[in-house]
Design an enzyme around this catalytic site. Structure first.
Site, mmCIF file in Angstrom:
data_model
loop_
_atom_site.group_PDB
_atom_site.id
_atom_site.type_symbol
_atom_site.label_atom_id
_atom_site.label_comp_id
_atom_site.label_asym_id
_atom_site.label_seq_id
_atom_site.Cartn_x
_atom_site.Cartn_y
_atom_site.Cartn_z
ATOM 1 N N GLU A 39 30.680 -15.549 7.208
ATOM 2 C CA GLU A 39 31.199 -17.013 7.422
ATOM 3 C C GLU A 39 31.349 -17.067 9.052
ATOM 4 O O GLU A 39 31.671 -16.088 9.695
ATOM 5 C CB GLU A 39 32.607 -17.040 6.970
ATOM 6 C CG GLU A 39 32.820 -17.207 5.409
ATOM 7 C CD GLU A 39 34.071 -17.254 4.717
ATOM 8 O OE1 GLU A 39 35.002 -17.299 5.676
ATOM 9 O OE2 GLU A 39 34.042 -17.457 3.449
ATOM 10 N N GLN A 96 10.474 -29.257 1.671
ATOM 11 C CA GLN A 96 10.691 -29.641 0.403
ATOM 12 C C GLN A 96 11.409 -30.916 0.432
ATOM 13 O O GLN A 96 12.422 -31.361 0.359
ATOM 14 C CB GLN A 96 11.671 -28.697 -0.314
ATOM 15 C CG GLN A 96 11.853 -28.904 -1.782
ATOM 16 C CD GLN A 96 10.893 -28.690 -2.688
ATOM 17 O OE1 GLN A 96 10.549 -27.399 -2.754
ATOM 18 N NE2 GLN A 96 10.544 -29.546 -3.564
ATOM 19 N N HIS A 129 7.805 -31.822 9.615
ATOM 20 C CA HIS A 129 6.890 -31.239 8.815
ATOM 21 C C HIS A 129 6.052 -32.393 8.403
ATOM 22 O O HIS A 129 4.887 -32.581 8.591
ATOM 23 C CB HIS A 129 7.306 -30.395 7.587
ATOM 24 C CG HIS A 129 6.298 -29.988 6.822
ATOM 25 N ND1 HIS A 129 5.281 -29.170 7.272
ATOM 26 C CD2 HIS A 129 5.828 -30.398 5.490
ATOM 27 C CE1 HIS A 129 4.333 -29.023 6.080
ATOM 28 N NE2 HIS A 129 4.824 -29.853 5.211
ATOM 29 N N LYS A 192 -6.720 -26.453 3.088
ATOM 30 C CA LYS A 192 -6.227 -25.464 2.801
ATOM 31 C C LYS A 192 -5.595 -25.718 1.073
ATOM 32 O O LYS A 192 -4.863 -26.823 1.201
ATOM 33 C CB LYS A 192 -4.943 -25.086 3.871
ATOM 34 C CG LYS A 192 -3.948 -24.118 3.254
ATOM 35 C CD LYS A 192 -2.802 -23.773 4.351
ATOM 36 C CE LYS A 192 -1.581 -24.535 4.286
ATOM 37 N NZ LYS A 192 -0.364 -24.251 5.080
ATOM 38 N N ASP A 219 -0.576 -25.897 14.347
ATOM 39 C CA ASP A 219 0.428 -26.087 13.074
ATOM 40 C C ASP A 219 1.883 -26.466 13.589
ATOM 41 O O ASP A 219 2.138 -26.136 14.624
ATOM 42 C CB ASP A 219 0.287 -24.677 12.372
ATOM 43 C CG ASP A 219 0.268 -25.026 10.689
ATOM 44 O OD1 ASP A 219 0.670 -26.217 10.190
ATOM 45 O OD2 ASP A 219 -0.069 -24.253 10.057
ATOM 46 N N SER A 223 5.298 -19.502 9.424
ATOM 47 C CA SER A 223 6.272 -18.826 8.831
ATOM 48 C C SER A 223 5.912 -17.356 8.440
ATOM 49 O O SER A 223 6.197 -16.364 9.167
ATOM 50 C CB SER A 223 6.838 -19.602 7.732
ATOM 51 O OG SER A 223 7.961 -18.949 6.920
ATOM 52 N N THR A 224 5.177 -17.112 7.356
ATOM 53 C CA THR A 224 4.718 -15.844 7.069
ATOM 54 C C THR A 224 3.542 -15.461 7.642
ATOM 55 O O THR A 224 2.906 -14.486 7.648
ATOM 56 C CB THR A 224 4.350 -15.700 5.356
ATOM 57 O OG1 THR A 224 3.388 -16.694 5.235
ATOM 58 C CG2 THR A 224 5.691 -16.055 4.858
HETATM 59 C C1 R5P Z 1 2.601 -25.964 5.550
HETATM 60 O O1 R5P Z 1 2.030 -27.158 5.211
HETATM 61 C C2 R5P Z 1 3.111 -25.930 7.087
HETATM 62 O O2 R5P Z 1 2.436 -26.995 7.988
HETATM 63 C C3 R5P Z 1 2.541 -24.674 7.644
HETATM 64 O O3 R5P Z 1 0.956 -24.646 7.552
HETATM 65 C C4 R5P Z 1 3.080 -23.578 6.617
HETATM 66 O O4 R5P Z 1 4.708 -23.660 6.505
HETATM 67 C C5 R5P Z 1 3.067 -22.470 7.354
HETATM 68 O O5 R5P Z 1 3.773 -21.207 6.647
HETATM 69 P P1 R5P Z 1 3.179 -19.908 6.451
HETATM 70 O O6 R5P Z 1 3.087 -19.261 8.110
HETATM 71 O O7 R5P Z 1 3.962 -19.090 5.867
HETATM 72 O O8 R5P Z 1 1.524 -19.833 5.802
#
Ligand code: R5P
Length: 295
Positions: A39, A96, A129, A192, A219, A223-224
């Site tokens: 918290e 989302q 996004h 993609k 982009d 993230s990952t």
């Molecule tokens: C998804 O459409 C976003 O524009 C990014 O390409 C996505 O969030 C990247 O995520 P990650 O690095 O996990 O592939």
């Protein structure tokens, strides 16, 4: 504006200072303590009264903790009578923004409602996004673009050779178009697809004339690193000389950087919507300019 104050959320102290500097506004002191159970206890060091307040708090991981800190601060400021302008440089849950599969909760809509319910009057983020996500807000909501700043950095610092800009997917079309227009270079959009159940990413093979050229993947979020990894592998296979990955929000979970580098990415560039070692581009100017236009 004389009565404008900037409140630095615990996740964005450095960026908030820069925004305050750009606006010549006063910074309000904030103290944050995290209890062992996770918290947050937040103390505002001074009264803000009914002034216009720009509250800056990004919501990178730990996402829910940073969101909660934003809600706590906004609620307190609005209770004091302040006109709260919420700046969330990286807006978590923005991916989302629709019910892609039946039963999924549109998290973006819930977040938008929560910001309104804690008294936020105006909402600003950076490179959301998808701009459609803004329609979930019932208060004025804006997304400012960091793309010109990223493009400028690539031109001035990276100095790519015979460059081409590449978006990993159609969702990034307008971003890569804007980026390539600023630099006056060619661009490609890859195809993609993401398995909506497993999250697995794949990119269709594309014909690209990039032999010996530097490719800049553009982009919104890394993230990952999976999307960039797949795109880079394809660019390398098509003969790219160097691959640079430029994004607004370098979330960089786990071994994302290693994964991208093993796929042939030479450099990752992000902005300070999320602080970190690749956050080389400062977006404070884009945020301050947005407020300057309001007068
Ligand atoms: C998804 O459409 C976003 O524009 C990014 O390409 C996505 O969030 C990247 O995520 P990650 O690095 O996990 O592939």
């Amino acid at each position: 504006m004389e009565n404008r104050l900037v409140v630095p959320g615990p996740a964005s102290t450095d960026l908030a200072e820069r925004v305050a500097e750009g606006l010549d506004a006063e910074l309000v002191g904030v103290e944050c303590r995290i209890f062992p159970d996770g918290e947050s206890k937040i103390t505002l060091k001074e009264k803000v009264g009914n002034k216009q307040v720009i509250l800056v708090q990004s919501t990178y991981p730990p996402v829910d903790q940073h969101l909660m800190q934003a809600f706590l601060l906004a609620h307190r400021l609005s209770e004091e009578g302040a006109e709260v302008h919420m700046v969330v440089p990286y807006l978590a849950y923005s991916r989302q923004d629709k019910e892609f599969l039946g039963g999924e909760i549109v998290s973006m809509r819930v977040i938008a409602r929560l910001f309104r319910s804690v008294g936020v009057r105006r909402f600003v983020t950076v490179d959301i996004h998808s701009v459609e996500g803004l329609s979930n807000f019932s208060i004025p909501a804006y997304s400012v673009s960091a793309v010109p700043l990223l493009a400028e950095y690539v031109r001035e610092v990276v100095k790519p050779v015979n460059p081409v800009a590449v978006s990993p997917d159609f969702g990034g079309s307008s971003r890569v178009e804007a980026f390539s227009k600023i630099l006056g270079i060619e661009h490609f959009i890859l195809e993609k697809s993401r398995d909506r159940v497993t999250g697995e990413v794949s990119i269709k093979n594309a014909e690209m004339n990039i032999e010996g050229r530097d490719a800049v993947i553009v982009d919104d979020i890394i993230s990952t690193g999976g999307s960039v990894q797949r795109a880079a592998a394809q660019l390398k296979a098509s003969g790219a000389r160097r691959v640079i990955a430029a994004c607004t929000h370098p979330v960089l979970i786990g071994d994302a950087v290693k994964k991208m580098s093993e796929a042939g990415v030479d450099e990752v560039i992000g902005t300070n919507t999320i602080p970190g070692s690749v956050s080389k581009v400062d977006v404070s100017q884009a945020i301050s300019e947005h407020f300057k236009t309001l007068g």
